[in-house]
Design a protein around this motif. Structure first.
Motif, PDB file in Angstrom:
ATOM      1  N   VAL A 192       5.276  67.780  46.089  1.00  0.00           N
ATOM      2  CA  VAL A 192       5.667  68.293  47.396  1.00  0.00           C
ATOM      3  C   VAL A 192       4.509  68.113  48.377  1.00  0.00           C
ATOM      4  CG1 VAL A 192       6.303  70.346  48.714  1.00  0.00           C
ATOM      5  CG2 VAL A 192       7.303  69.944  46.463  1.00  0.00           C
TER       6      VAL A 192
ATOM      7  N   THR B 188      11.000  71.528  50.491  1.00  0.00           N
ATOM      8  CA  THR B 188      10.642  72.718  51.249  1.00  0.00           C
ATOM      9  C   THR B 188      11.769  73.120  52.192  1.00  0.00           C
ATOM     10  OG1 THR B 188       8.303  72.106  51.137  1.00  0.00           O
ATOM     11  CG2 THR B 188       8.938  73.721  52.814  1.00  0.00           C
TER      12      THR B 188
ATOM     13  N   SER C 109      10.583  71.983  38.587  1.00  0.00           N
ATOM     14  CA  SER C 109      11.332  71.405  39.698  1.00  0.00           C
ATOM     15  C   SER C 109      10.722  71.770  41.051  1.00  0.00           C
ATOM     16  CB  SER C 109      12.784  71.890  39.647  1.00  0.00           C
ATOM     17  OG  SER C 109      13.395  71.861  40.912  1.00  0.00           O
ATOM     18  N   ALA C 110      10.591  70.763  41.918  1.00  0.00           N
ATOM     19  CA  ALA C 110      10.059  71.007  43.262  1.00  0.00           C
ATOM     20  C   ALA C 110      10.953  71.957  44.044  1.00  0.00           C
ATOM     21  CB  ALA C 110       9.918  69.672  44.008  1.00  0.00           C
TER      22      ALA C 110
ATOM     23  N   ARG D 299      10.559  75.597  42.654  1.00  0.00           N
ATOM     24  CA  ARG D 299       9.241  76.174  42.970  1.00  0.00           C
ATOM     25  C   ARG D 299       9.135  76.517  44.455  1.00  0.00           C
ATOM     26  NH1 ARG D 299       5.055  75.771  39.136  1.00  0.00           N
ATOM     27  NH2 ARG D 299       6.025  75.458  37.093  1.00  0.00           N
ATOM     28  N   GLU D 300       9.704  75.671  45.308  1.00  0.00           N
ATOM     29  CA  GLU D 300       9.672  75.958  46.735  1.00  0.00           C
ATOM     30  C   GLU D 300      10.538  77.174  47.072  1.00  0.00           C
ATOM     31  OE1 GLU D 300       7.797  74.131  49.397  1.00  0.00           O
ATOM     32  OE2 GLU D 300       6.805  73.989  47.446  1.00  0.00           O
TER      33      GLU D 300
ATOM     34  N   TYR E 232       7.035  69.898  41.249  1.00  0.00           N
ATOM     35  CA  TYR E 232       6.476  70.696  42.342  1.00  0.00           C
ATOM     36  C   TYR E 232       5.185  70.109  42.889  1.00  0.00           C
ATOM     37  CZ  TYR E 232       3.130  72.661  38.970  1.00  0.00           C
ATOM     38  OH  TYR E 232       2.143  72.822  38.041  1.00  0.00           O
ATOM     39  N   TYR E 233       4.426  69.390  42.063  1.00  0.00           N
ATOM     40  CA  TYR E 233       3.145  68.892  42.539  1.00  0.00           C
ATOM     41  C   TYR E 233       3.289  67.604  43.361  1.00  0.00           C
ATOM     42  CZ  TYR E 233       3.676  66.501  37.993  1.00  0.00           C
ATOM     43  OH  TYR E 233       4.153  65.801  36.898  1.00  0.00           O
TER      44      TYR E 233
END
Length: 389
Positions: free
Chosen positions: A179, A192, A32-33, A36-37, A176-177
């Motif tokens: 973002v 973010t 998950s973005a 991970r952020e 996540y990739y």
């Protein structure tokens, strides 16, 4: 005594300087973005963070604990990061602090506490558990038992570890990739910004604790953040946090039968049981109302003590003791008249130990604004705390 106090103070400051041991999980998946952020933000603040999160999307699992019966993944993980046939638990290929496990969100907490952290980390019990930020809101008491994000948080609280569940109004699940450093509007990616807001609130609470527990034993927090508009504008990128309660205008689901397809679907309805304020401060705004108002975030404290009070509820309208059968003894265990020797009597101790008042603490927002409140005021809703991070 003064020397010992000075040592204790320096020890507390040293702990803050060194950071906390933090477990991060979610229900959307370890790729998950948002998560991970958050991991990046909390690590940048100096904390030792580990992620243990589902291999695949495990939304709507609540506090259900399911462990996989297979030693390998039977399908690809979310966003195809890990392929089918890989171990059911393992590392992200690029980060030894990020783990996936093929189980429900609450199971992630248990696998982390009982296997991953003792085996691979330099700590076994984290100081704090952060869940999410979820893609989508989790509002009201119904979501308290339905949401995997919140379910993972109260699984941690039940184990005696402070936990904060974060949910976001940006509901599109992204890895996540995806973002980006900036958007078309020249702003940070919503993931973010969402993570920064979550990290700032967590860090404020950590600073408040000054080396002590981040939250009292048995307490957790559920936070809902609004839709972040940074893809298109700066209309909502720095929402304030507002102290709220779960009840009030919250929805639950009803079953809707379609006679043509012969199957059920759901729709949302308001229900009195889910919106009855019993234990909380009924003067606080509901998290549902706050989130529907605009660019604000709700902060709701919860406990895993599900017992309702015996005496009058907070609106002073009902004394629950009037509907409790005579067989239930409220003040001791003296059997009621006519009971036999084999009668089981449910009672409570005639006296309860007193508790001391929680200390006052100070929250420091990222903007530099100092917001001081009594922790008891936060926990029991003696006012509305609004501050911008």
């Amino acid at each position: 005594m003064r020397y010992c106090s000075i040592l204790a103070t320096f020890a507390a400051l040293h702990q803050i300087a060194q950071g906390l041991n933090i477990l991060i999980t979610n229900d959307d998946g370890f790729g998950s973005a948002n998560t991970r952020e958050l991991y990046k933000q909390m690590t940048a603040l100096g904390h030792d963070c580990y992620v243990v999160a589902p291999a695949t999307d495990q939304s709507d699992m609540g506090g259900r604990v399911d462990f996989t019966s297979s030693a390998t993944l039977t399908t690809n993980s979310g966003w195809d990061i890990i392929k089918a046939g890989a171990p059911a638990i393992g590392n992200d290929p690029n980060d030894s602090h990020i783990f996936y496990y093929n189980g429900t969100p609450a199971a992630q907490v248990m696998v982390a506490l009982d296997y991953v952290l003792p085996t691979f980390a330099n700590f076994s019990t984290p100081d704090l558990v952060l869940t999410g930020p979820n893609f989508g809101w989790n509002l009201g008491p119904f979501m308290y038992t339905l949401s995997g994000t919140v379910g993972a948080a109260y699984a941690a609280v039940e184990r005696g570890i402070p936990a904060i569940a974060f949910s976001s109004g940006n509901s599109d699940q992204t890895p996540y990739y995806w973002v980006n450093a900036s958007t078309k509007a020249g702003l940070q990616d919503p993931a973010t910004i969402t993570a920064r807001l979550a990290a700032n609130l967590a860090q404020a609470l950590i600073k408040n604790a000054a080396g002590s527990r981040v939250l009292p034993l048995g307490y957790g927090i559920t936070v809902n953040m609004p839709y972040i508009t940074s893809h298109t504008s700066n209309q909502c990128i720095n929402p304030p946090f507002v102290l709220t309660r779960m009840t009030g205008d919250a929805v639950i689901e009803k079953a809707v039968y379609d006679p043509k397809t012969k199957v059920f679907s759901y729709s949302n309805i308001n229900a009195g049981g889910a919106n009855k304020c019993i234990n909380g401060d009924c003067s606080l705004p509901s998290e549902t109302d706050v989130m529907n108002t605009g660019c604000m975030s709700s902060v709701t404290f919860f406990t895993v003590d599900y017992d309702a009070p015996y005496r009058a509820t907070c609106d002073n309208a009902t004394d629950v003791t009037t509907i409790i059968p005579i067989v239930v003894q409220l003040n001791g265990t003296t059997p009621p008249p006519g009971s036999g020797p084999n009668t089981t009597v449910v009672g409570q101790p005639p006296s309860m130990p007193s508790t001391s008042s929680p200390p006052r603490v100070t929250a420091i927002a990222s903007s530099g604004v100092v917001v001081e409140w009594s922790l008891s005021a936060l926990l029991f809703g003696l006012g509305i705390a609004v501050f911008s991070l």
